[in-house]
Design an enzyme around this catalytic site. Structure first.
Site, PDB file in Angstrom:
ATOM      1  CG  ASP A  77      -1.700 -14.583  -4.447  1.00 51.65           C
ATOM      2  OD1 ASP A  77      -1.576 -13.355  -4.448  1.00 51.65           O
ATOM      3  OD2 ASP A  77      -2.798 -15.160  -4.345  1.00 51.65           O
ATOM      4  CD  GLU A  89      -8.594 -11.126  12.581  1.00 50.02           C
ATOM      5  OE1 GLU A  89      -8.912 -10.317  13.469  1.00 50.02           O
ATOM      6  OE2 GLU A  89      -9.336 -12.060  12.211  1.00 50.02           O
TER       7      GLU A  89
END
Length: 543
Positions: A214, A282
């Site tokens: 994760d 991003e």
């Protein structure tokens, strides 16, 4: 268009140790899968009780979201003991039983590991916060206040507000990229790395077949604590302070790949183990490529390209193909349209009246793509995003941003097993999240009784991918159609090619099968001579 019943046998030249390459993996969110003890929360014995259903889908593996000891401020992604099972889910013995049963059914088992942060109640953090001189003082990210008492820099957390919380015990701030109750580990520290590798070893020794890592790009920060630069305002609506910054320094440190290589060495010391990363943000594509670069890093990674996309169109699929070239250096992709962190795809990409048609088409498209395929529980039923009233919300992000975002709770509601049972057969008591009224008619037993239901198509499509090796591991090449909303691509090469075409729109488009092809699978395409109906999909082989 006639469906050709012929199928090719799956290639036998793929090593057994590479079972994961092209695999179909079914994600289970334990809190919401099946409640075996009627406390309103799903558990490990409940998963074990339903594994035959999962195996009937034809998938290769299951991925279990966190079931570890946790105060559940972020529903298990705030881990208090990496090697313990939270009592609401059961015991380590229950996990061992689940693992044994899954293996007996031919299912591999992946677990979720969160190595960027822990819970604030983790024993490591309790010791770390106790003083500046204890042996775990540097296991988390601590920093002094600025002269005026403000936080060390301008970093913002994903869930809103500064990434820093003051701790009077040490007289310092600690860093948290997520909730204040989720302090960030200092993974630059060699002792922390060794402990995390020992945790991996604990679960690999227990027999797990893989690990989903994760928030991998959050594992290391810039020790110099430089401010993040602002993002230029483009007029796009921003709901969180986190969205106002480029996250150059609070995450994505260049030392992360070296630690991933250590993980891979450990995984490779066991037979056939698989490591897949979740990477968002991003610079996700750049980082996925970096973290899976061959040789010696992670086997695969997936990001949020589809999970956060507002619409599904050919350009989006084409961009995904371009991002993962077969160049011998770039790693292997993994794809998912839905998971526990994003609203369900059928509700993001189609109108309610088109739900079933779109859900069926999307499943065929997913299994036709190059890479590993993750199917989120309920996706095989075509479940739409559940409506959860404000007073029943559990997700801290959804509560903080209400009503600007759909939140995650609507994708986490209980699996509907029985149409006419209370709470859809998930539990005999009120569950932790309510069952959406629309989900009852989509319950497993209702779809089992309907030969044309999404569930049966899901099984058929997964078997199709198993039979045709080019769908699992073959190349993928986009085909220009010149028609808006019409997606076409080829899987494989040479004489072994499958042609795939999908109408991603809610209107028919002009199209007919080119000469020299025979249909091997289709959905929503009946009576489509000369055109492709709305949300139709067709797969064909050369004659």
């Amino acid at each position: 268009m006639e469906l050709d019943a012929q199928s090719e046998e799956r290639s036998q030249d793929q090593p057994a140790s590479e079972w994961w390459k092209g695999a179909v993996i079914y994600q289970i969110y334990p809190r919401s899968f099946f409640d075996s003890n009627n406390d309103g929360i799903g558990d490990l014995p409940g998963i074990t009780a339903r594994l035959e259903y999962v195996a009937s889908l034809g998938v290769d593996a299951i991925w279990l979201s966190p079931f570890f000891t946790s105060p559940m401020r972020d529903f298990g992604y705030d881990v208090a003991d990496y090697r313990g099972v939270d009592p609401i889910f059961g015991t380590l013995d229950d996990f061992d039983v689940l693992l044994e049963r899954a293996h007996a059914l031919g299912l591999k088992v992946l677990i979720d590991q969160v190595y960027s942060h822990t819970s604030e109640v983790h024993a490591w953090f309790q010791q770390s916060r106790s003083s500046r001189s204890n042996e775990k003082a540097d296991w988390y990210v601590w920093a002094d206040a600025k002269p005026d008492g403000s936080p060390p820099n301008n970093w913002q957390s994903v869930f809103g507000g500064p990434s820093w919380t003051w701790d009077a015990r040490r007289g310092q701030y600690y860093m948290h990229n997520f909730l204040p109750e989720q302090p960030d580990l200092n993974v630059h520290n060699p002792a922390v790395q060794e402990e995390l590798l020992d945790t991996m070893r604990f679960w690999l020794d227990r027999g797990v077949d893989g690990i989903r890592l994760d928030a991998v790009n959050f594992m290391m920060h810039d020790p110099a604590l430089h401010d993040n630069p602002p993002i230029k305002n483009t007029g796009t609506r921003r709901t969180r302070p986190f969205d106002f910054q480029h996250h150059y320094f609070n995450q994505s440190h260049p030392d992360i790949p070296a630690f991933l290589e250590r993980m891979r060495v450990l995984a490779d010391s066991y037979e056939g183990r698989f490591l897949v990363a979740e990477v968002g943000g991003e610079r996700a594509q750049e980082e996925m490529e970096l973290y899976t670069r061959r040789p010696g890093r992670l086997h695969s990674a997936y990001g949020f390209l589809y999970l956060y996309a507002e619409s599904l169109d050919p350009a989006l699929v084409g961009s995904a193909v371009d991002l993962w070239p077969s160049d011998g250096v770039t790693g292997w992709p993994s794809w998912t349209f839905s998971n526990h962190d994003a609203p369900r795809a059928v509700s993001r990409w189609a109108a309610e009246g088109d739900r079933e048609a779109f859900a069926n088409m999307a499943l065929l498209l997913l299994v036709a793509m190059r890479g590993n395929v993750f199917i989120y529980q309920g996706e095989e039923l075509g479940l739409p995003q559940a409506m959860v009233p404000f007073d029943r919300l559990q997700d801290p992000e959804a509560i903080a941003n209400w009503p600007q975002t759909l939140g995650r709770d609507g994708a986490r509601t209980p699996m509907p097993w029985t149409r006419r049972a209370c709470h859809g057969g998930f539990s005999e008591v009120e569950p932790w999240l309510p069952v959406d009224a629309r989900h009852f008619d989509l319950a497993v037993d209702a779809q089992e009784a309907d030969a044309g239901a999404t569930l049966h198509l899901a099984r058929r499509f997964v078997r199709l991918r198993e039979r045709h090796s080019v769908l699992r591991t073959g190349a993928m090449r986009m085909v220009e159609t010149g028609v808006d909303g019409l997606l076409a691509f080829e899987r494989g090469s040479g004489d072994r090619v499958i042609f795939c075409v999908f109408n991603l729109t809610c209107e028919p488009v002009s199209w007919d099968m080119p000469a020299g092809w025979k249909v091997i699978e289709q959905v929503n395409a009946a009576g489509g001579d000369g055109c492709l109906p709305a949300y139709a999909g067709v797969l064909a082989q050369r004659i």
